[in-house]
Write a protein that holds these residues in place. Structure first.
Motif, PDB file in Angstrom:
ATOM      1  N   GLY A  99      14.923  -6.991 -25.178  1.00 53.84           N
ATOM      2  CA  GLY A  99      15.746  -7.826 -24.316  1.00 53.84           C
ATOM      3  C   GLY A  99      16.214  -7.120 -23.068  1.00 53.84           C
ATOM      4  O   GLY A  99      16.985  -7.679 -22.285  1.00 53.84           O
ATOM      5  N   PHE A 100      15.753  -5.875 -22.840  1.00 51.51           N
ATOM      6  CA  PHE A 100      16.204  -5.098 -21.679  1.00 51.51           C
ATOM      7  C   PHE A 100      15.227  -5.273 -20.518  1.00 51.51           C
ATOM      8  O   PHE A 100      14.012  -5.284 -20.705  1.00 51.51           O
ATOM      9  CB  PHE A 100      16.284  -3.617 -22.057  1.00 51.51           C
ATOM     10  N   ARG A 101      15.771  -5.404 -19.307  1.00 49.74           N
ATOM     11  CA  ARG A 101      14.943  -5.522 -18.111  1.00 49.74           C
ATOM     12  C   ARG A 101      15.693  -4.914 -16.930  1.00 49.74           C
ATOM     13  O   ARG A 101      16.895  -5.138 -16.762  1.00 49.74           O
ATOM     14  CB  ARG A 101      14.623  -6.983 -17.831  1.00 49.74           C
ATOM     15  N   THR A 102      14.995  -4.157 -16.123  1.00 50.72           N
ATOM     16  CA  THR A 102      15.593  -3.601 -14.913  1.00 50.72           C
ATOM     17  C   THR A 102      14.520  -3.463 -13.842  1.00 50.72           C
ATOM     18  O   THR A 102      13.324  -3.409 -14.158  1.00 50.72           O
ATOM     19  CB  THR A 102      16.239  -2.221 -15.184  1.00 50.72           C
ATOM     20  N   SER A 103      14.953  -3.447 -12.593  1.00 52.29           N
ATOM     21  CA  SER A 103      14.042  -3.242 -11.464  1.00 52.29           C
ATOM     22  C   SER A 103      14.482  -2.003 -10.695  1.00 52.29           C
ATOM     23  O   SER A 103      15.682  -1.800 -10.463  1.00 52.29           O
ATOM     24  CB  SER A 103      14.035  -4.457 -10.533  1.00 52.29           C
ATOM     25  N   LEU A 146      17.355   3.592 -20.507  1.00 47.26           N
ATOM     26  CA  LEU A 146      17.236   2.463 -21.430  1.00 47.26           C
ATOM     27  C   LEU A 146      18.297   2.621 -22.509  1.00 47.26           C
ATOM     28  O   LEU A 146      18.293   3.626 -23.250  1.00 47.26           O
ATOM     29  CB  LEU A 146      15.841   2.417 -22.055  1.00 47.26           C
ATOM     30  N   PRO A 147      19.237   1.689 -22.618  1.00 41.43           N
ATOM     31  CA  PRO A 147      20.366   1.863 -23.539  1.00 41.43           C
ATOM     32  C   PRO A 147      19.930   1.845 -25.001  1.00 41.43           C
ATOM     33  O   PRO A 147      18.864   1.340 -25.354  1.00 41.43           O
ATOM     34  CB  PRO A 147      21.261   0.666 -23.212  1.00 41.43           C
ATOM     35  N   ALA A 148      20.789   2.417 -25.826  1.00 40.99           N
ATOM     36  CA  ALA A 148      20.532   2.417 -27.273  1.00 40.99           C
ATOM     37  C   ALA A 148      20.347   0.979 -27.749  1.00 40.99           C
ATOM     38  O   ALA A 148      21.048   0.064 -27.304  1.00 40.99           O
ATOM     39  CB  ALA A 148      21.688   3.087 -28.007  1.00 40.99           C
ATOM     40  N   GLY A 149      19.394   0.778 -28.631  1.00 42.37           N
ATOM     41  CA  GLY A 149      19.088  -0.534 -29.146  1.00 42.37           C
ATOM     42  C   GLY A 149      17.930  -1.207 -28.436  1.00 42.37           C
ATOM     43  O   GLY A 149      17.459  -2.258 -28.880  1.00 42.37           O
ATOM     44  N   THR A 150      17.468  -0.623 -27.327  1.00 47.96           N
ATOM     45  CA  THR A 150      16.311  -1.194 -26.630  1.00 47.96           C
ATOM     46  C   THR A 150      15.082  -1.132 -27.522  1.00 47.96           C
ATOM     47  O   THR A 150      14.290  -2.081 -27.594  1.00 47.96           O
ATOM     48  CB  THR A 150      16.048  -0.449 -25.309  1.00 47.96           C
ATOM     49  N   PHE A 151      14.913  -0.005 -28.190  1.00 50.90           N
ATOM     50  CA  PHE A 151      13.790   0.168 -29.113  1.00 50.90           C
ATOM     51  C   PHE A 151      14.320   0.258 -30.536  1.00 50.90           C
ATOM     52  O   PHE A 151      15.520   0.486 -30.769  1.00 50.90           O
ATOM     53  CB  PHE A 151      12.998   1.423 -28.762  1.00 50.90           C
ATOM     54  N   GLY A 152      13.420   0.105 -31.490  1.00 48.82           N
ATOM     55  CA  GLY A 152      13.821   0.179 -32.880  1.00 48.82           C
ATOM     56  C   GLY A 152      12.755   0.825 -33.734  1.00 48.82           C
ATOM     57  O   GLY A 152      11.703   1.263 -33.240  1.00 48.82           O
ATOM     58  N   ALA A 153      13.014   0.872 -35.034  1.00 49.28           N
ATOM     59  CA  ALA A 153      12.041   1.446 -35.964  1.00 49.28           C
ATOM     60  C   ALA A 153      10.819   0.537 -36.033  1.00 49.28           C
ATOM     61  O   ALA A 153      10.933  -0.687 -36.016  1.00 49.28           O
ATOM     62  CB  ALA A 153      12.671   1.601 -37.347  1.00 49.28           C
ATOM     63  N   GLY A 154       9.630   1.154 -36.084  1.00 50.48           N
ATOM     64  CA  GLY A 154       8.397   0.392 -36.149  1.00 50.48           C
ATOM     65  C   GLY A 154       7.779   0.193 -34.777  1.00 50.48           C
ATOM     66  O   GLY A 154       7.893   1.047 -33.896  1.00 50.48           O
ATOM     67  N   GLU A 155       7.126  -0.964 -34.569  1.00 50.43           N
ATOM     68  CA  GLU A 155       6.376  -1.214 -33.336  1.00 50.43           C
ATOM     69  C   GLU A 155       7.306  -1.549 -32.174  1.00 50.43           C
ATOM     70  O   GLU A 155       8.246  -2.338 -32.318  1.00 50.43           O
ATOM     71  CB  GLU A 155       5.387  -2.352 -33.560  1.00 50.43           C
ATOM     72  N   ASN A 156       7.030  -0.955 -31.008  1.00 49.47           N
ATOM     73  CA  ASN A 156       7.787  -1.227 -29.789  1.00 49.47           C
ATOM     74  C   ASN A 156       6.808  -1.472 -28.635  1.00 49.47           C
ATOM     75  O   ASN A 156       5.745  -0.845 -28.563  1.00 49.47           O
ATOM     76  CB  ASN A 156       8.685  -0.042 -29.422  1.00 49.47           C
ATOM     77  N   LEU A 157       7.197  -2.371 -27.740  1.00 51.38           N
ATOM     78  CA  LEU A 157       6.396  -2.670 -26.551  1.00 51.38           C
ATOM     79  C   LEU A 157       7.225  -2.408 -25.302  1.00 51.38           C
ATOM     80  O   LEU A 157       8.387  -2.815 -25.217  1.00 51.38           O
ATOM     81  CB  LEU A 157       5.924  -4.121 -26.555  1.00 51.38           C
ATOM     82  N   THR A 166       6.824  -2.687 -21.015  1.00 54.55           N
ATOM     83  CA  THR A 166       6.009  -3.201 -19.917  1.00 54.55           C
ATOM     84  C   THR A 166       6.491  -2.624 -18.595  1.00 54.55           C
ATOM     85  O   THR A 166       7.697  -2.645 -18.303  1.00 54.55           O
ATOM     86  CB  THR A 166       6.056  -4.740 -19.859  1.00 54.55           C
ATOM     87  N   ILE A 167       5.550  -2.130 -17.809  1.00 41.49           N
ATOM     88  CA  ILE A 167       5.823  -1.645 -16.453  1.00 41.49           C
ATOM     89  C   ILE A 167       5.030  -2.545 -15.518  1.00 41.49           C
ATOM     90  O   ILE A 167       3.802  -2.614 -15.609  1.00 41.49           O
ATOM     91  CB  ILE A 167       5.405  -0.173 -16.288  1.00 41.49           C
ATOM     92  N   ARG A 168       5.721  -3.220 -14.601  1.00 39.33           N
ATOM     93  CA  ARG A 168       5.077  -4.229 -13.758  1.00 39.33           C
ATOM     94  C   ARG A 168       5.445  -4.004 -12.294  1.00 39.33           C
ATOM     95  O   ARG A 168       6.604  -3.737 -11.974  1.00 39.33           O
ATOM     96  CB  ARG A 168       5.519  -5.626 -14.197  1.00 39.33           C
ATOM     97  N   ASN A 169       4.453  -4.095 -11.432  1.00 40.20           N
ATOM     98  CA  ASN A 169       4.694  -3.985  -9.993  1.00 40.20           C
ATOM     99  C   ASN A 169       5.119  -5.368  -9.494  1.00 40.20           C
ATOM    100  O   ASN A 169       4.296  -6.263  -9.342  1.00 40.20           O
ATOM    101  CB  ASN A 169       3.433  -3.507  -9.267  1.00 40.20           C
ATOM    102  N   ALA A 170       6.414  -5.525  -9.233  1.00 35.56           N
ATOM    103  CA  ALA A 170       6.956  -6.839  -8.900  1.00 35.56           C
ATOM    104  C   ALA A 170       6.982  -7.126  -7.410  1.00 35.56           C
ATOM    105  O   ALA A 170       7.111  -8.280  -6.997  1.00 35.56           O
ATOM    106  CB  ALA A 170       8.373  -6.969  -9.464  1.00 35.56           C
ATOM    107  N   GLY A 171       6.864  -6.103  -6.585  1.00 34.51           N
ATOM    108  CA  GLY A 171       6.930  -6.318  -5.138  1.00 34.51           C
ATOM    109  C   GLY A 171       6.456  -5.093  -4.390  1.00 34.51           C
ATOM    110  O   GLY A 171       6.485  -3.975  -4.900  1.00 34.51           O
TER     111      GLY A 171
END
Length: 754
Positions: free
Chosen positions: A129-133, A161-172, A174-179
């Motif tokens: 649920g975390f997003r930043t630019s 990235l604050p605590a809770g962004t990732f967790g145990a097991g699989e994590n995704l 994404t790095i995106r060029n927005a502009g």
């Protein structure tokens, strides 16, 4: 002294506290090597133009512990990067982690080798649920994709990235060029404020995107139309098959390869504006779902205008370029022959951007070949235009007589010339709005290049351009003359073309372009001075066999402008304004040659007036005078046209191509200057009998203009006439002394300002 001591102690305490409180980050994983090089990444040793072919949509996936940097392109393009299709490059990273990941604050650092200097990208980072630019820093060398050279150091992007962004097991992640434009990877590093161990998640499939294309495609027959819909899935394991349905209705099956898969899930026409639920059922793993709003079709027609951008130099020395452009016309005629049985929309069509190559080609080719060319021009498959070259504003009005002379020759052959085309240059001499309508030229297409320049209007714009006298023509400020190439049309790649066409139409609608027809230029290859190509005709045919809307049409510039004129001409705004060129500053880098061009043009005004005076005196002109004047003006045009230096002249000025091209470019103006000075002698020789003579040395000044004026004149006088040590005066016919100042001397004479 005591105050100094307390200050030092305070600083030491602050430094000590800072070192104790700084968070000690520990590595979780790293992609690439932080060594100032992108050599370990994909395409580093290849062509940047291959990026979309290798990585559709400029997207890549990386599975930590399984993938290698060679599975990621070395460059992440952005929406302002036309060479990579103006898309949003993205990187999806998957990794497994232990239970500590949910409690850890993490730091993601993107180390960069380079970042586009004039338009550095904005990077969007998202996970859970975390997003930043984050705005990337500007680099140093915009030519890095070609040269692999940079002086940039210490470029990096950092995100906490604050605590809770990732967790145990699989994590995704994404790095995106927005502009903005592109960046080049050095390394990508994830660190945590505590020890987090990577684990290897199992195989699986992720649905990471869905898209309804705003078009209509043909089904099994031309009567059956479908909405094109795509789903983007990542298969982290072995290839497998999956079934899909929409709104509970069976759809079909697809094969998912390892990595990113873009699959078509097209549905019958009639769902536009509705949200449709799609489900994917892999052979292994749980079902995946996406709700997709079905976009109405873009009912546009895109006229695709193939041409070669005529640089006199730039890619190769001028002497090579000139002959190549003549051969390109041979190819154009042959390709018209070869596509004779193609559907009309896909037949080869060619717009001759400049008139000089056409004039020379008509002069030296056999009659049978010329007759075939004329036939295709009259049939509308080849268009001849009015501009001699793509011009700077350095040329004066007298040069434009020679500039426009080929139009008369074309008319003698029955060739219609109703369009002028200027590309690359970011402006045009206003006098052409006066001259061209008098020659029957109704339309003007200008494909500006916004490099180091501002381009008027925020979208392709059609309008009436008026001269100061009120004459006018229909003007089209199109986008860059290689816009079609930015879609990959020259590669034959349908997927790239789809991204380009639909993205372009989307931008037209966003910016308020008012018509359902548009023209886009392209060349056979993504280069200036490109030869023509038939590959695009095959791609246009394949597009129209697939798509009912939008439609593509191979066209000339005139065909599009004629349609606009007939259907929308009364809706166009009128502008009576100058359109000055931003790039004339290039001539300032060769001030000596540019001054010679301007002086020669000024001298020609005086010479032509003096020759006219001689004609009136009955002393006539030599038989070759008119041809000599034309040759001088043509040499000036070859210097004054817009190309200024080899492609590599900025970053490699000493290489052979840079040196040869500059020598050939400069030779045009020096030859014009030499010939002009000899013509001066021709003119004055014919007027000697009319010169005032006296017992004293005399000077005669000729005013070639139609009004009295006062000017500063520079004159060289031999010491034989005015000795070096003799006082003298220069007086006019009324006996009034003129102001005279010596400028510089030689052994035999002196220059004076009078």
């Amino acid at each position: 002294m005591k105050r100094h001591k307390h200050s030092i102690l305070a600083v030491l305490a602050a430094l000590l506290w800072g070192s104790l409180s700084a968070t000690p980050y520990r590595p979780v994983w790293e992609i690439g090597r932080k060594d100032g090089s992108a050599a370990e990444f994909a395409l580093y040793d290849g062509a940047y133009s291959d990026l979309l072919g290798r990585f559709p949509g400029a997207a890549a996936a990386y599975d930590v512990g399984r993938s290698t940097p060679g599975e990621i392109p070395y460059i992440l393009p952005g929406p302002q990067d036309g060479w990579a299709g103006n898309g949003n490059g993205s990187l999806l990273i998957r990794f497994g982690a232990d239970a500590q990941a949910s409690r850890a604050e993490m730091r993601l650092t993107l180390y960069l080798v380079e970042s586009q200097a004039s338009s550095p990208p904005t990077i969007e980072i998202s996970a859970g649920g975390f997003r930043t630019s984050v705005q990337a820093p500007a680099g140093d060398d915009i030519n890095y994709p070609d040269t692999k050279r940079t002086s940039a150091r210490g470029l990096a992007i950092e995100a906490l990235l604050p605590a809770g962004t990732f967790g145990a097991g699989e994590n995704l992640l994404t790095i995106r060029n927005a502009g903005g434009s592109w960046l080049v990877w050095d390394a990508i590093v994830l660190e945590a404020d505590r020890s987090v161990k990577c684990t290897r998640p199992g195989d699986g499939i992720a649905l990471i995107g869905s898209h309804s294309q705003p078009g209509l495609i043909y089904g099994r027959t031309e009567e059956e139309l479908l909405h094109p819909v795509t789903l983007t899935l990542v298969n982290w394991g072995k290839p497998q098959r999956a079934g899909w349905n929409y709104d509970g209705k069976p759809g079909g099956t697809v094969t998912l390869s390892r990595g990113i898969n873009t699959v078509e899930v097209n549905i019958p026409e009639g769902y536009e504006g509705r949200t449709v639920d799609f489900e994917v059922h892999p052979n292994r793993g749980k079902a995946l779902s996406a709700a997709v709003e079905i976009a109405p079709a873009d009912k546009y027609t895109v006229y695709l205008v193939q041409h070669t951008h005529t640089d006199i130099g730039y890619t190769k020395p001028q002497t090579e370029i000139l002959t190549e452009h003549l051969r390109y016309i041979d190819y154009a005629v042959e390709y018209c022959d070869l596509t004779a049985d193609y559907p009309d929309d896909a037949k080869f069509r060619w717009t001759c951007e400049a008139s000089w190559p056409v004039r020379e080609w008509l002069r030296i080719r056999p009659k049978a070949q010329v007759d075939k060319f004329i036939r295709y021009v009259k049939a509308g498959q080849i268009e001849v235009t009015a501009m001699f070259f793509n011009m700077s504003e350095l040329s004066g009005e007298n040069n434009y007589k020679t500039f426009l002379e080929p139009v008369a020759r074309f008319r003698e052959l029955g060739l219609p010339v109703e369009t002028a085309m200027q590309n690359d240059v970011n402006g045009i001499a206003w006098c052409l709005a006066d001259y061209l309508p008098d020659l029957g030229v109704k339309y003007f297409s200008i494909g500006s290049n916004n490099h180091r320049a501002l381009v008027p209007f925020d979208r392709p714009t059609l309008y009436r351009w008026e001269s100061p006298s009120g004459k006018g023509m229909l003007m089209f400020r199109s986008d860059h003359y290689h816009t079609g190439n930015s879609w990959g049309i020259h590669t034959g790649d349908m997927a790239r073309l789809e991204d380009g066409v639909f993205g372009y139409i989307r931008n037209l609608k966003r910016t308020g372009y008012p018509f359902p027809v548009i023209a886009v230029q392209y060349s056979g290859y993504l280069t200036d001075n490109s030869p023509p190509s038939m590959r695009e005709c095959d791609l246009i045919r394949a597009w129209n066999e697939r798509y009912a809307w939008p439609k593509l049409r191979s066209a000339t510039a005139h065909e599009f402008l004629g349609r606009i004129d007939s259907q929308y001409g009364d809706k166009l705004p009128v502008y009576r304004a100058a359109y000055p060129d931003w790039w004339t500053d290039g001539f300032g880098s060769a001030a000596r040659e540019t001054a010679a061009s301007r002086k020669t043009q000024s001298d020609l005004v005086a010479i032509e007036a003096m020759l006219s005076m001689a004609q009136m005196e009955g002393t006539g002109q030599s038989g070759g005078t008119h041809e000599e004047l034309r040759r001088i003006h043509e040499n000036l045009l070859f210097y004054d046209e817009h190309t200024f230096g080899a492609a590599e002249s900025i970053w490699n000025p000493g290489c052979e191509n840079s040196q040869v091209q500059w020598a050939e470019k400069g030779s045009y103006v020096w030859e014009a200057l030499k010939s002009t000075q000899l013509l001066y002698e021709d003119a004055i020789g014919r007027l000697q009998g009319a010169l005032y003579r006296s017992t004293h040395p005399t000077l005669t000044f000729f005013n070639p203009l139609g009004w009295e004026r006062s000017e500063l004149a520079t004159v060289y006088i031999d010491f034989e006439l005015i000795p070096a040590d003799r006082e003298f005066r220069i007086v006019d016919a009324a006996g009034k002394a003129l102001r005279v100042q010596p400028i510089r001397s030689r052994r035999e004479g002196r220059y004076y300002a009078i």
